[in-house]
Design a protein around this motif. Structure first.
Motif, short mmCIF file in Angstrom:
data_model
loop_
_atom_site.label_atom_id
_atom_site.label_comp_id
_atom_site.label_asym_id
_atom_site.label_seq_id
_atom_site.Cartn_x
_atom_site.Cartn_y
_atom_site.Cartn_z
N VAL A 128 0.86 -1.08 -0.06
CA VAL A 128 -0.09 0.00 0.00
C VAL A 128 1.08 1.12 0.02
CG1 VAL A 128 -1.80 1.07 1.29
CG2 VAL A 128 -2.10 -1.33 1.36
N TYR A 129 0.81 2.03 -0.83
CA TYR A 129 1.41 3.46 -1.04
C TYR A 129 0.53 4.39 -1.33
CZ TYR A 129 4.92 6.68 -2.51
OH TYR A 129 5.62 7.73 -2.73
N ASN A 130 0.61 5.52 -0.63
CA ASN A 130 -0.29 6.68 -0.92
C ASN A 130 -1.77 6.38 -0.88
OD1 ASN A 130 1.47 8.57 -0.55
ND2 ASN A 130 1.83 8.92 -2.66
N GLY A 131 -2.37 5.21 -0.31
CA GLY A 131 -3.81 4.93 -0.27
C GLY A 131 -4.00 4.00 -1.34
N LYS A 132 -3.36 3.65 -2.32
CA LYS A 132 -3.50 2.56 -3.33
C LYS A 132 -2.78 1.12 -2.97
CE LYS A 132 -3.56 1.99 -8.19
NZ LYS A 132 -4.68 0.98 -8.00
N THR A 133 -3.57 0.31 -3.32
CA THR A 133 -2.95 -1.24 -3.31
C THR A 133 -2.48 -1.54 -4.46
OG1 THR A 133 -4.54 -1.49 -1.44
CG2 THR A 133 -3.55 -3.41 -2.39
N TYR A 134 -1.18 -2.01 -4.42
CA TYR A 134 -0.47 -2.65 -5.58
C TYR A 134 -0.29 -3.93 -5.29
CZ TYR A 134 0.47 2.08 -6.98
OH TYR A 134 0.06 3.55 -7.22
N TYR A 135 -0.53 -4.81 -6.01
CA TYR A 135 -0.34 -6.25 -5.91
C TYR A 135 1.06 -6.60 -6.89
CZ TYR A 135 -4.91 -6.67 -4.00
OH TYR A 135 -6.14 -6.55 -3.16
N GLY A 136 1.52 -7.88 -6.23
CA GLY A 136 2.87 -8.52 -6.63
C GLY A 136 4.07 -7.98 -5.86
N ASN A 137 5.32 -8.44 -6.31
CA ASN A 137 6.55 -8.18 -5.75
C ASN A 137 7.03 -6.69 -6.10
OD1 ASN A 137 8.81 -8.57 -4.49
ND2 ASN A 137 9.54 -10.30 -5.51
N PHE A 179 5.80 3.90 -12.98
CA PHE A 179 5.36 2.72 -12.48
C PHE A 179 3.76 2.63 -12.50
CE2 PHE A 179 3.79 0.20 -8.94
CZ PHE A 179 4.15 -1.06 -9.25
N ARG A 180 3.08 3.81 -12.25
CA ARG A 180 1.65 3.87 -12.21
C ARG A 180 1.09 3.54 -13.50
NH1 ARG A 180 0.19 8.80 -8.01
NH2 ARG A 180 0.86 7.54 -6.13
N GLN A 181 1.77 4.22 -14.61
CA GLN A 181 1.38 4.07 -15.95
C GLN A 181 1.46 2.38 -16.40
OE1 GLN A 181 -0.09 6.02 -17.94
NE2 GLN A 181 -0.31 4.63 -19.42
N PHE A 182 2.73 1.62 -15.83
CA PHE A 182 2.96 0.42 -16.06
C PHE A 182 1.84 -0.60 -15.58
CE2 PHE A 182 4.96 -3.52 -14.65
CZ PHE A 182 5.14 -4.17 -15.86
N TYR A 183 1.91 -0.31 -14.18
CA TYR A 183 0.92 -1.11 -13.40
C TYR A 183 -0.62 -0.93 -14.24
CZ TYR A 183 -1.25 -3.32 -9.43
OH TYR A 183 -1.88 -4.40 -8.57
N PHE A 184 -1.06 0.26 -14.46
CA PHE A 184 -2.51 0.48 -15.09
C PHE A 184 -2.65 -0.11 -16.41
CE2 PHE A 184 -5.03 3.02 -17.75
CZ PHE A 184 -6.39 2.67 -16.89
N GLN A 185 -1.58 -0.31 -17.13
CA GLN A 185 -1.47 -0.86 -18.45
C GLN A 185 -1.27 -2.34 -18.39
OE1 GLN A 185 1.68 0.67 -20.66
NE2 GLN A 185 0.58 2.41 -21.26
N HIS A 186 -0.88 -3.03 -17.36
CA HIS A 186 -0.83 -4.46 -17.21
C HIS A 186 -1.56 -5.02 -16.24
CE1 HIS A 186 2.79 -3.11 -19.37
NE2 HIS A 186 2.74 -4.31 -19.86
N PHE A 187 -2.02 -4.37 -15.33
CA PHE A 187 -2.78 -5.18 -14.26
C PHE A 187 -4.08 -4.70 -13.76
CE2 PHE A 187 1.87 -5.59 -13.37
CZ PHE A 187 1.99 -7.15 -13.80
N GLU A 188 -4.55 -3.57 -14.32
CA GLU A 188 -5.89 -2.98 -13.85
C GLU A 188 -6.78 -3.05 -15.19
OE1 GLU A 188 -5.26 0.77 -12.16
OE2 GLU A 188 -4.86 -0.25 -10.11
#
Length: 188
Positions: A128-137, A179-188
């Motif tokens: 959890v970073y700045n209120g957003k949960t990111y899954y993965g390593n 990273f936010r852009q990468f995560y949004f494109q691949h996992f959301e």
């Protein structure tokens, strides 16, 4: 008439294959040492690494010369008289990045090769970073010198992962917005 020496011919073919394999490794697989300075501020930074001075514009990424086992590092904003943070850093990895602004960098790991249940790995670890949960390593690092990555800011994760017996993870370092852009494109 001379007889053919089949042993010599076989040896020369094997030698040529070895030389070809080494050339492919050096050209395409081997990761060369790379040491970066990233400036995520809106000011020009001057950084001295050993005896070399680097001027880094805002938002710019600069590659330094190859570093030996020990590096003496200090930095300042351009125009400032006083140097900041003189540090002696042990260089133990082939890749590293200087983060004089101490901004957060996201180091994300993806499985490399077959044999991983990606869904279970992905859901079992969360940050959890700045209120957003990111899954993965995911590791968030804001230290002065960062080394825990395989792919630097200038590289991407490979689009195709070859089959491998190597059950490792490959890590890539990102700036926060990237990273936010990468995560949004691949996992959301």
């Amino acid at each position: 008439m001379k007889q053919k020496n089949y042993s010599l011919i076989g040896f020369l073919i094997a030698l040529a294959c070895c030389v070809l394999a080494i050339w492919v490794y050096i050209q395409f697989i081997n990761k060369n040492p790379e040491y970066l300075i990233d400036n995520q501020t809106n000011q020009v930074l001057e950084m001295q690494v050993n005896d070399n001075t680097y001027t880094v514009a805002p938002g710019q990424l600069v590659t330094t010369d190859r570093l030996s086992r020990q590096a003496t590092v200090r930095w300042r904003t351009q125009g400032s008289e006083q140097w900041q943070d003189e540090q002696n850093i042990a260089i133990e990895h082939k890749r590293g990045m200087f983060n004089p602004a101490r901004k957060p960098y996201f180091i994300y790991a993806l499985p490399y090769g077959p044999g991983h249940n990606i869904d279970s790995i992905f859901r079992s670890q969360k940050t959890v970073y700045n209120g957003k949960t990111y899954y993965g390593n995911l590791k968030i690092d804001s230290s002065f010198y960062i080394t825990d990555y395989y792919y630097s800011l200038t590289e991407s994760f490979p689009k195709v992962t070859k089959a491998s017996e190597n059950p490792e993870f490959r890590t890539k370092i990102f700036r926060e917005d990237e990273f936010r852009q990468f995560y949004f494109q691949h996992f959301e």
